[in-house]
Design a protein around this motif. Structure first.
Motif, mmCIF file in Angstrom:
data_model
loop_
_atom_site.group_PDB
_atom_site.id
_atom_site.type_symbol
_atom_site.label_atom_id
_atom_site.label_comp_id
_atom_site.label_asym_id
_atom_site.label_seq_id
_atom_site.Cartn_x
_atom_site.Cartn_y
_atom_site.Cartn_z
ATOM 1 N N ILE A 88 -3.791 -2.566 8.613
ATOM 2 C CA ILE A 88 -2.435 -2.700 9.170
ATOM 3 C C ILE A 88 -1.416 -2.147 8.173
ATOM 4 O O ILE A 88 -0.481 -1.423 8.538
ATOM 5 C CB ILE A 88 -2.127 -4.180 9.494
ATOM 6 N N LEU A 89 -1.609 -2.492 6.892
ATOM 7 C CA LEU A 89 -0.717 -1.976 5.852
ATOM 8 C C LEU A 89 -0.827 -0.459 5.730
ATOM 9 O O LEU A 89 0.167 0.224 5.462
ATOM 10 C CB LEU A 89 -1.035 -2.636 4.512
ATOM 11 N N MET A 90 -2.039 0.056 5.927
ATOM 12 C CA MET A 90 -2.220 1.514 5.907
ATOM 13 C C MET A 90 -1.390 2.167 7.001
ATOM 14 O O MET A 90 -0.770 3.218 6.795
ATOM 15 C CB MET A 90 -3.695 1.871 6.103
ATOM 16 N N ILE A 105 0.859 -1.182 0.000
ATOM 17 C CA ILE A 105 0.000 0.000 0.000
ATOM 18 C C ILE A 105 0.892 1.228 0.000
ATOM 19 O O ILE A 105 1.879 1.293 0.742
ATOM 20 C CB ILE A 105 -0.945 0.022 1.220
ATOM 21 N N CYS A 106 0.566 2.174 -0.838
ATOM 22 C CA CYS A 106 1.278 3.453 -0.878
ATOM 23 C C CYS A 106 0.283 4.567 -0.580
ATOM 24 O O CYS A 106 -0.774 4.647 -1.211
ATOM 25 C CB CYS A 106 1.901 3.670 -2.247
ATOM 26 N N GLU A 107 0.614 5.414 0.376
ATOM 27 C CA GLU A 107 -0.207 6.601 0.646
ATOM 28 C C GLU A 107 0.469 7.813 0.030
ATOM 29 O O GLU A 107 1.643 8.102 0.300
ATOM 30 C CB GLU A 107 -0.406 6.819 2.145
ATOM 31 N N LEU A 108 -0.269 8.515 -0.819
ATOM 32 C CA LEU A 108 0.229 9.719 -1.478
ATOM 33 C C LEU A 108 -0.308 10.954 -0.767
ATOM 34 O O LEU A 108 -1.496 11.015 -0.431
ATOM 35 C CB LEU A 108 -0.221 9.762 -2.937
ATOM 36 N N LEU A 109 0.532 11.949 -0.554
ATOM 37 C CA LEU A 109 0.117 13.228 0.018
ATOM 38 C C LEU A 109 0.457 14.328 -0.990
ATOM 39 O O LEU A 109 1.623 14.533 -1.334
ATOM 40 C CB LEU A 109 0.842 13.486 1.338
ATOM 41 N N GLY A 141 4.508 7.274 1.211
ATOM 42 C CA GLY A 141 5.033 6.244 2.102
ATOM 43 C C GLY A 141 4.500 4.900 1.663
ATOM 44 O O GLY A 141 3.359 4.799 1.205
ATOM 45 N N ILE A 142 5.330 3.832 1.789
ATOM 46 C CA ILE A 142 4.960 2.498 1.305
ATOM 47 C C ILE A 142 5.024 1.496 2.448
ATOM 48 O O ILE A 142 5.941 1.537 3.285
ATOM 49 C CB ILE A 142 5.900 2.060 0.159
ATOM 50 N N SER A 143 4.056 0.579 2.474
ATOM 51 C CA SER A 143 4.017 -0.458 3.505
ATOM 52 C C SER A 143 5.089 -1.508 3.246
ATOM 53 O O SER A 143 5.649 -1.592 2.158
ATOM 54 C CB SER A 143 2.640 -1.121 3.537
ATOM 55 N N ARG A 161 3.182 5.503 8.546
ATOM 56 C CA ARG A 161 4.397 5.735 9.333
ATOM 57 C C ARG A 161 5.568 6.080 8.414
ATOM 58 O O ARG A 161 6.408 6.929 8.737
ATOM 59 C CB ARG A 161 4.717 4.503 10.189
ATOM 60 N N SER A 162 5.629 5.411 7.277
ATOM 61 C CA SER A 162 6.666 5.722 6.289
ATOM 62 C C SER A 162 6.495 7.141 5.742
ATOM 63 O O SER A 162 7.471 7.887 5.595
ATOM 64 C CB SER A 162 6.604 4.704 5.141
#
Length: 530
Positions: free
Chosen positions: A283-285, A177-181, A270-272, A290-291
């Motif tokens: 959990i992956l989120m 999972i990758c969260e983009l900001l 950030g990537i899990s 955190r990354s």
């Protein structure tokens, strides 16, 4: 613009009416109705832009009402507000092009977000045929909106895993999972997309999906305006291996590079680090977030010569500035307040590295100081605090502006640092740009103050609403052009900020009692007699 609130429960009708700041959206008339037949009659007579509607009602129910509106090609956008989590109602809403489906009990944020989407659709459809609207790829379908909302709520931990959630995923395991900001979304939105959020979202979706298409199964989901998530499938339990050298990480780097090159959108991500079943995606989120929080928000060309950190090896402490800020709030000027914040920001920039998590800590401290200041000085109004410094802001210069303007607002409430200077600046900005597509949200973003605060203070100081002020300016300018030029009505409407001549004529007639054409003729006759 007009709105209908249709529900057979009085408490629900009044609840929706009280929760939304209608002036903020330019809503002039509201009709609170308890049955579908009455609502249909009002729609035929008043042609409202939006209707909030229950689904299960006496007379004709929501399904029948929606279908009649679409069969008659009536351009009232419908938001379903229902206590019935039933597939047949959702299906009917989607098939009849309902804008949104909100379950009771509803929240203010949900209602306002849906209203914004509905008004956007209504404005667009005023200019297009229904055939065009069906092919308008800049607006997501109601079904896609519902699915994205469900997935977003699950990933944010607001709803538990369930069969409907599982059905949204085309695979059993998530590889990464990758969260983009999005760092500069507001700037890109104004500069590249004319303020059209739906068009920007469409562009982001297209770019990301195009880059990731060769990489296999993935899902793109928008959490908030500035936050997106990319989920990668785990192929037979293996998937991409997380890490800086992994295929997935490389793909994300190509995504961010493409967003920057194509639409100038800068992104942190950030990537899990794990491969887990879909049910454990939260959990992956957490891993991805955190990354993300460890990302350095400073660009290389913004890093100044290194400055020693505080004695404990950490970034400068914001709370050490609060005693001085409190004194300046009471006795100093806006310039003094600004300088304190600017000096502090320069200190943290000179360190060369500011993790996102540390900027968020500063944000929490700053917002706490603003709330305490309001309480300490017994300020009677708190609307601006609904627009505190955003937690996920990722640019120090934007953070600086937000904090300074919030401090100025507190100082003005104390009767110091100028009486309504901020609102006076806004008024002058409106005078200079009244012929552009101005909205309260645009002004809020530009001046870093909440729409509610701007709206209240504007009315207190100038005795009229934000919308009334803009409309009066446009009508006065139109009067001058009608009397002193031979320009066409269409050209005049464009010059004063209205793209649609018919809408301009309606506004003008409402204010002056006669149409622009009649006004021009009447004044021409007067001049000839003179």
């Amino acid at each position: 613009m007009k709105v209908i609130i249709l529900d057979d429960e009085r408490a629900v009708r009044e609840g929706i009416d009280l929760l939304i700041d209608w002036d903020r959206y330019g809503i002039t008339d509201r009709y609170l109705v308890e049955d579908g037949l009455t609502a249909l009659q009002i729609i035929h007579e008043e042609q409202p832009a939006v209707m909030f509607s229950d689904m299960k009602m006496p007379g004709i129910n929501g399904i029948e009402l929606l279908q009649r509106l679409r069969d008659e090609k009536i351009n009232t956008q419908v938001i379903i507000v229902s206590g019935y989590d039933d597939y047949q109602y959702m299906k009917a809403a989607i098939q009849a092009k309902g804008v949104d489906y909100i379950l009771k009990p509803f929240r203010k944020a949900e209602l306002e977000a849906s209203l914004e989407r509905a008004l956007s659709l209504w404005r667009e459809s005023e200019k297009m045929t229904y055939s065009d609207i069906d092919h308008n790829y800049t607006i997501k379908s109601a079904g896609a909106i519902l699915n994205e909302r469900k997935m977003s709520a699950f990933l944010k931990g607001e709803t538990p895993f369930s069969k409907p959630i599982a059905d949204l995923f085309p695979y059993a395991k998530v590889g990464s999972i990758c969260e983009l900001l999005l760092k500069n979304r507001l700037d890109v939105l104004k500069r590249r997309f004319g303020g059209d959020s739906a068009l920007l979202d469409f562009a982001i979706s297209n770019i990301v999906n195009d880059v990731l298409k060769p990489c296999g199964n993935h899902i793109l989901c928008r959490l908030e305006d500035d936050q997106w998530v990319i989920m990668d499938a785990a192929d037979s339990g293996s998937g991409y291996q997380a890490g800086s050298d992994s295929n997935f990480s490389n793909s994300i780097e190509r995504v961010t590079a493409s967003l920057s090159e194509t639409i100038e959108l800068e992104v942190l991500y950030g990537i899990s680090q794990s491969v887990l079943p879909v049910r454990d995606a939260q959990i992956l989120m957490g891993e991805a977030r955190r990354s993300l929080l460890e990302c350095n928000i400073l660009k290389e060309n913004e890093v100044l010569p290194a400055l020693e950190l505080s004695e404990d090896g950490k970034l400068p402490l914001l709370h050490e500035q609060f005693v001085v800020m409190s004194k300046v709030l009471e006795t100093g000027s806006k310039e003094d307040l600004s300088q304190i914040v600017k000096d502090f920001v320069q200190k943290i920039v000179r360190t060369g590295q500011v993790p996102l998590r540390d900027l968020q800590s500063y944000t929490l401290e700053a917002n706490l100081f603003l709330r305490r200041s309001q309480k300490q000085y017994e300020l009677k109004n708190g609307e601006r605090l609904q627009s505190e410094i955003p937690l996920w802001i990722s640019d120090v210069s934007e953070w600086e502006k937000w904090f300074i303007h919030q401090l100025w607002a507190v100082q003005e409430e104390l009767g110091r640092g100028g009486h309504g200077d901020l609102i006076s600046e806004i008024k002058e900005y409106i005078r200079a740009h009244f012929n552009t597509d101005l909205s309260l949200t645009d002004i809020s973003n530009r001046f870093y103050l909440s729409p509610q605060y701007i709206s209240r203070r504007f009315k207190e100081i100038y005795g009229c609403t934000f919308i009334q002020f803009i409309t009066d300016l446009r009508v006065e300018k139109a009067k001058s052009l009608l009397m002193n030029t031979s320009l066409s009505i269409l050209k005049i409407s464009e010059l004063v900020g209205y793209e649609d001549e018919t809408y301009f004529s309606k506004v003008f007639k409402k204010h002056k009692g006669i149409s622009p054409k009649q006004y021009r003729k009447a004044n021409k006759d007067k001049n000839m007699q003179f």
